[in-house]
Design a protein around this motif. Structure first.
Motif, PDB file in Angstrom:
ATOM      1  N   ASN A 173     161.692  95.392  57.056  1.00 23.40           N
ATOM      2  CA  ASN A 173     161.266  95.913  55.761  1.00 23.40           C
ATOM      3  C   ASN A 173     159.897  95.340  55.415  1.00 23.40           C
ATOM      4  O   ASN A 173     159.711  94.122  55.395  1.00 23.40           O
ATOM      5  N   LEU A 174     158.952  96.214  55.145  1.00 21.57           N
ATOM      6  CA  LEU A 174     157.579  95.819  54.876  1.00 21.57           C
ATOM      7  C   LEU A 174     157.272  95.959  53.388  1.00 21.57           C
ATOM      8  O   LEU A 174     157.747  96.885  52.724  1.00 21.57           O
ATOM      9  N   VAL A 175     156.461  95.049  52.885  1.00 18.69           N
ATOM     10  CA  VAL A 175     155.925  95.140  51.532  1.00 18.69           C
ATOM     11  C   VAL A 175     154.416  95.337  51.653  1.00 18.69           C
ATOM     12  O   VAL A 175     153.725  94.526  52.280  1.00 18.69           O
ATOM     13  N   VAL A 208     158.115  99.932  53.076  1.00 20.42           N
ATOM     14  CA  VAL A 208     158.233 100.715  54.306  1.00 20.42           C
ATOM     15  C   VAL A 208     159.285 100.068  55.196  1.00 20.42           C
ATOM     16  O   VAL A 208     159.328  98.837  55.335  1.00 20.42           O
ATOM     17  N   THR A 209     160.126 100.892  55.798  1.00 17.23           N
ATOM     18  CA  THR A 209     161.105 100.410  56.767  1.00 17.23           C
ATOM     19  C   THR A 209     160.741 100.947  58.140  1.00 17.23           C
ATOM     20  O   THR A 209     160.570 102.167  58.304  1.00 17.23           O
ATOM     21  N   ILE A 210     160.589 100.047  59.110  1.00 16.89           N
ATOM     22  CA  ILE A 210     160.286 100.455  60.479  1.00 16.89           C
ATOM     23  C   ILE A 210     161.416 100.011  61.398  1.00 16.89           C
ATOM     24  O   ILE A 210     162.184  99.098  61.072  1.00 16.89           O
ATOM     25  N   GLN A 250     158.663 104.170  50.509  1.00 11.26           N
ATOM     26  CA  GLN A 250     159.033 104.238  49.091  1.00 11.26           C
ATOM     27  C   GLN A 250     157.908 103.668  48.239  1.00 11.26           C
ATOM     28  O   GLN A 250     157.348 102.625  48.571  1.00 11.26           O
ATOM     29  N   ARG A 251     157.632 104.361  47.143  1.00  6.82           N
ATOM     30  CA  ARG A 251     156.663 103.861  46.165  1.00  6.82           C
ATOM     31  C   ARG A 251     157.259 104.050  44.776  1.00  6.82           C
ATOM     32  O   ARG A 251     156.890 104.975  44.036  1.00  6.82           O
ATOM     33  N   ALA A 263     162.231 111.524  61.720  1.00  9.38           N
ATOM     34  CA  ALA A 263     162.732 112.076  60.464  1.00  9.38           C
ATOM     35  C   ALA A 263     162.685 111.005  59.378  1.00  9.38           C
ATOM     36  O   ALA A 263     163.707 110.482  58.936  1.00  9.38           O
ATOM     37  N   SER A 264     161.478 110.662  58.956  1.00  8.71           N
ATOM     38  CA  SER A 264     161.327 109.630  57.920  1.00  8.71           C
ATOM     39  C   SER A 264     161.691 110.194  56.562  1.00  8.71           C
ATOM     40  O   SER A 264     161.518 111.371  56.289  1.00  8.71           O
ATOM     41  N   ARG A 265     162.199 109.326  55.703  1.00  6.33           N
ATOM     42  CA  ARG A 265     162.516 109.698  54.325  1.00  6.33           C
ATOM     43  C   ARG A 265     161.474 109.056  53.415  1.00  6.33           C
ATOM     44  O   ARG A 265     161.357 107.839  53.369  1.00  6.33           O
ATOM     45  N   ASP A 266     160.747 109.894  52.748  1.00  8.57           N
ATOM     46  CA  ASP A 266     159.637 109.416  51.926  1.00  8.57           C
ATOM     47  C   ASP A 266     159.913 109.709  50.462  1.00  8.57           C
ATOM     48  O   ASP A 266     160.249 110.835  50.086  1.00  8.57           O
TER      49      ASP A 266
END
Length: 280
Positions: free
Chosen positions: A160-162, A150-152, A139-140, A275-278
């Protein structure tokens, strides 16, 4: 599916019986095999892919109501590794109930000093970790001043990454293109909300393509779980028996390309799809 059910006056005996009575094409049978739909018949994906090769286009209406004696010689197919099954699961429906890809890669990740996401709940501000996981969300938001979230996911949960703008610009291709993302950074938490602030990132997607060669996880004393790799080449001499092998082998230089023969079943080599959601 409706047609298959309507024509199932008696239980389907095998893939050939389903093909004849169910009115499915070879491509549809192949899709069902990739999705492991024949497990209820005690057949693996490889069993069905092998059986499909023997399907004849000839119309045999007199044989539709009775079993057909198999004219093909019996073949003992090599067992699928756990990794192969996981790869096929992800290639078919982007998930697996057998094992998480990161659980198979954990011995390699442990050697690289990569922690699991379950270290985060007990972490404190500014604790430093290196994590790795499948990328689920990028997400941006327009209101975040260029910050990327970013979620991994690994076998234990999510992180959850920043990614601050300066770090993102230095790792743009990695952040936006990785299927398996590794990140080193420090913890930032506010109450129950925990983030890992990224400082350095790596694209380890290529490791996912090696999962097919990994087999059952065996616990051992002292070092936790380890993965037993394939003890030698278990392929048989018949190429079709290895239709679901995903081994990254060296291929000879391509010769003149032959015309595509639609009578042959095209058996590609699946890879793990995420299946990432961007959102940008």
């Amino acid at each position: 599916m409706k047609r298959m059910v309507e024509r199932r006056t008696t239980p389907y005996r095998d893939p050939a019986d389903l093909w004849r009575r169910g009115g499915l094409t070879k491509r549809q049978i192949l899709a069902l095999a990739r999705a492991d739909a024949f497990a209820s018949l005690g057949l693996t994906r490889r069993d069905v892919l092998w059986a499909v090769r023997a399907f004849s286009e000839a119309s045999l209406p007199l044989l539709d109501a009775r079993p057909v004696k198999d004219r093909e010689p019996a073949v003992t197919l090599p067992a699928l590794t756990l990794g192969e099954q996981v790869v096929d699961d992800y290639a078919s429906f982007a998930m697996s109930l057998r094992a998480h890809p990161l659980s198979l890669l954990r011995p390699m990740l442990r050697e690289r000093h990569v922690s699991r996401t379950d270290v985060l709940p007990d972490s404190k501000n500014d604790d430093r970790f290196t994590l790795a996981g499948l990328v689920l969300v990028r997400q941006r938001p327009g209101t975040a001043s260029g910050v990327v979230f970013v979620t991994i996911e690994d076998e234990c949960g999510i992180a959850n990454l920043v990614v601050w703008p300066k770090v993102f610009e230095a790792h743009r291709r990695i952040v936006m293109g990785s299927r398996l993302l590794a990140v080193s950074g420090h913890v930032q938490r506010e109450g129950l909300v925990i983030h890992l602030v990224a400082e350095k990132l790596w694209d380890w997607s290529a490791e996912l393509d090696q999962i097919a060669d990994l087999d059952t996880i065996h616990p051992v004393n002292g070092r936790g779980d380890e993965v037993r790799t394939d003890p030698g080449d278990r392929r048989v001499e018949v190429p079709e028996a290895n239709a679901t092998r995903h081994r990254a082998s060296k291929r000879p230089a391509a010769k003149k390309q032959q015309p595509y023969d639609r009578s042959r079943i095209h058996l590609d080599r699946p890879t793990i799809r995420i299946a990432s959601r961007d959102f940008h």
